[in-house]
Write a protein that holds these residues in place. Structure first.
Motif, short mmCIF file in Angstrom:
data_model
loop_
_atom_site.label_atom_id
_atom_site.label_comp_id
_atom_site.label_asym_id
_atom_site.label_seq_id
_atom_site.Cartn_x
_atom_site.Cartn_y
_atom_site.Cartn_z
N VAL A 29 79.73 43.05 89.16
CA VAL A 29 79.05 44.12 88.50
C VAL A 29 80.37 45.21 88.09
CG1 VAL A 29 77.95 46.32 88.94
CG2 VAL A 29 76.97 44.46 89.67
N GLY A 30 81.37 45.14 88.70
CA GLY A 30 82.55 45.71 88.51
C GLY A 30 83.39 45.18 87.05
N ARG A 40 75.45 40.94 81.06
CA ARG A 40 74.81 42.29 81.81
C ARG A 40 73.47 42.54 81.43
NH1 ARG A 40 76.45 47.19 83.76
NH2 ARG A 40 74.98 48.87 83.39
N TRP A 83 70.95 40.85 83.77
CA TRP A 83 70.91 41.42 85.38
C TRP A 83 69.75 42.01 85.54
CZ3 TRP A 83 76.35 44.35 85.50
CH2 TRP A 83 77.31 43.34 85.35
N LEU A 103 68.75 44.94 86.39
CA LEU A 103 69.49 46.41 86.95
C LEU A 103 68.77 47.47 87.71
CD1 LEU A 103 70.38 47.25 83.35
CD2 LEU A 103 71.95 46.55 85.19
N VAL A 125 72.27 45.77 93.03
CA VAL A 125 72.65 45.96 91.34
C VAL A 125 72.97 47.69 91.30
CG1 VAL A 125 72.56 45.45 89.02
CG2 VAL A 125 71.75 43.89 90.91
N LEU A 126 72.05 48.38 91.47
CA LEU A 126 72.09 49.71 91.13
C LEU A 126 73.35 50.25 91.99
CD1 LEU A 126 68.43 50.62 91.06
CD2 LEU A 126 69.91 51.20 89.15
N TRP A 144 75.74 48.85 93.50
CA TRP A 144 77.13 48.32 93.06
C TRP A 144 77.43 48.95 92.10
CZ3 TRP A 144 74.86 42.80 93.84
CH2 TRP A 144 74.79 42.38 95.29
N GLN A 145 76.88 49.39 91.21
CA GLN A 145 77.54 50.13 90.01
C GLN A 145 78.16 51.56 90.13
OE1 GLN A 145 75.72 49.10 85.89
NE2 GLN A 145 73.75 48.76 87.48
N ARG A 162 80.07 51.82 92.79
CA ARG A 162 81.56 51.55 93.21
C ARG A 162 82.74 52.15 92.48
NH1 ARG A 162 81.77 48.49 97.78
NH2 ARG A 162 79.94 48.38 98.91
N ASN A 202 80.65 53.81 86.88
CA ASN A 202 80.17 53.37 85.68
C ASN A 202 79.72 54.64 85.15
OD1 ASN A 202 78.65 52.55 83.37
ND2 ASN A 202 78.66 50.56 83.92
N PHE A 241 76.46 54.04 82.73
CA PHE A 241 75.16 54.00 83.48
C PHE A 241 74.59 54.84 84.25
CE2 PHE A 241 72.71 51.95 87.34
CZ PHE A 241 72.02 51.08 86.52
#
Length: 258
Positions: A22-23, A74, A77, A79, A84-85, A87-88, A90, A94, A97
């Motif tokens: 995700v990163g 992407r 994914w 989302l 997944v939410l 991890w974004q 971190r 983002n 997002f």
């Protein structure tokens, strides 16, 4: 949302690989080699295989003939998956997002507030009041403030007494958790108490129109706070480059001493 943290070796591999994918550490189409992952994480083939199955279920990877496991783009994914939410959120955040999630909040929460004003029960009001009190008590504790704010907005969705709206909590909580972590841990966010108190008062009074307008004002302030945090983050990220540029320019224009 605790995700896969603390769920044994398999969970640790899922967590670390998910954050990396995700990163952006792996570009779309990049291959993942099981043997390499086994060595890197010091785990068995079975652990890696199970971890990749979990990531595949989230739309992050897929198995292809003759290519093995590869990173998916992407747009493939899931989302709305809770992990997944999360991890974004971190480092680095983002922000695009987060802005997308803010737009979803702008669609969902005013409607939820209007419904809550007409449907709330005494228990709903008690939970909203309790969450607000927790926010007030957490003014000097950013982590506790994040938890209390999440509690308040969950209670708002639940007060609408619409089970589908209540399930939107996974999306709103992810956006709130990430946004709050940056805003409440910074010195630039505004005091969230007045807007939340005004919302609770409107719901208590049963004024659907006022509840909707109040949420819209609350979300506008939240967006402004995040924009300010982002601006300062961007300035901090570019400041060293500018300093280096000035030093380089000085070196180029300084008279030679040789």
């Amino acid at each position: 949302m605790t995700g896969y943290q603390g769920r044994g070796l398999h969970g640790q591999v899922v967590e670390q690989m998910g954050v990396r994918i995700v990163g952006g550490a792996y570009p779309p189409g990049a291959p993942l080699f099981s043997e390499q992952l086994e060595r890197e994480f010091d785990v068995s083939k079975t652990v890696v295989r199970e971890a990749l199955k979990v990531l595949a279920a989230k739309g992050l990877v897929e198995s292809r003939q003759k290519r093995g496991t590869v990173i998916r783009p992407r747009e493939a994914w899931n989302l709305l998956d809770g992990d997944v939410l999360r991890w974004q959120g971190r480092e680095p955040p983002n922000f695009m997002f987060l802005e997308n999630l803010a737009e979803v909040r702008g669609i969902v929460e005013p409607a939820a507030a209007r419904l809550a004003a007409g449907r709330r029960t005494d228990d709903d009001l008690e939970e909203l009041e309790s969450a607000l009190a927790a926010m007030a008590a957490a003014r000097q504790d950013p982590d506790a403030m994040v938890d209390a704010d999440l509690r308040f907005h969950r209670a708002l969705l639940d007060a609408a007494h619409n089970e589908v709206l209540s399930r939107m909590e996974v999306v709103l909580a992810a956006g709130l958790q990430v946004r709050d972590r940056f805003v409440h841990h910074s010195e630039y966010g505004s005091d969230p108490m007045p807007s939340h108190r005004a919302l609770l008062d409107a719901i208590r009074e049963g004024d659907a129109g006022l509840a909707g307008v109040t949420v819209e004002a609350l979300l506008a302030q939240a967006a402004a706070d995040l924009a300010e945090v982002r601006e300062h983050a961007d300035r901090s990220a570019t400041a060293p480059k500018r300093a280096t540029s000035r030093r380089t320019q000085t070196a180029r224009t300084a008279p030679s001493t040789t």
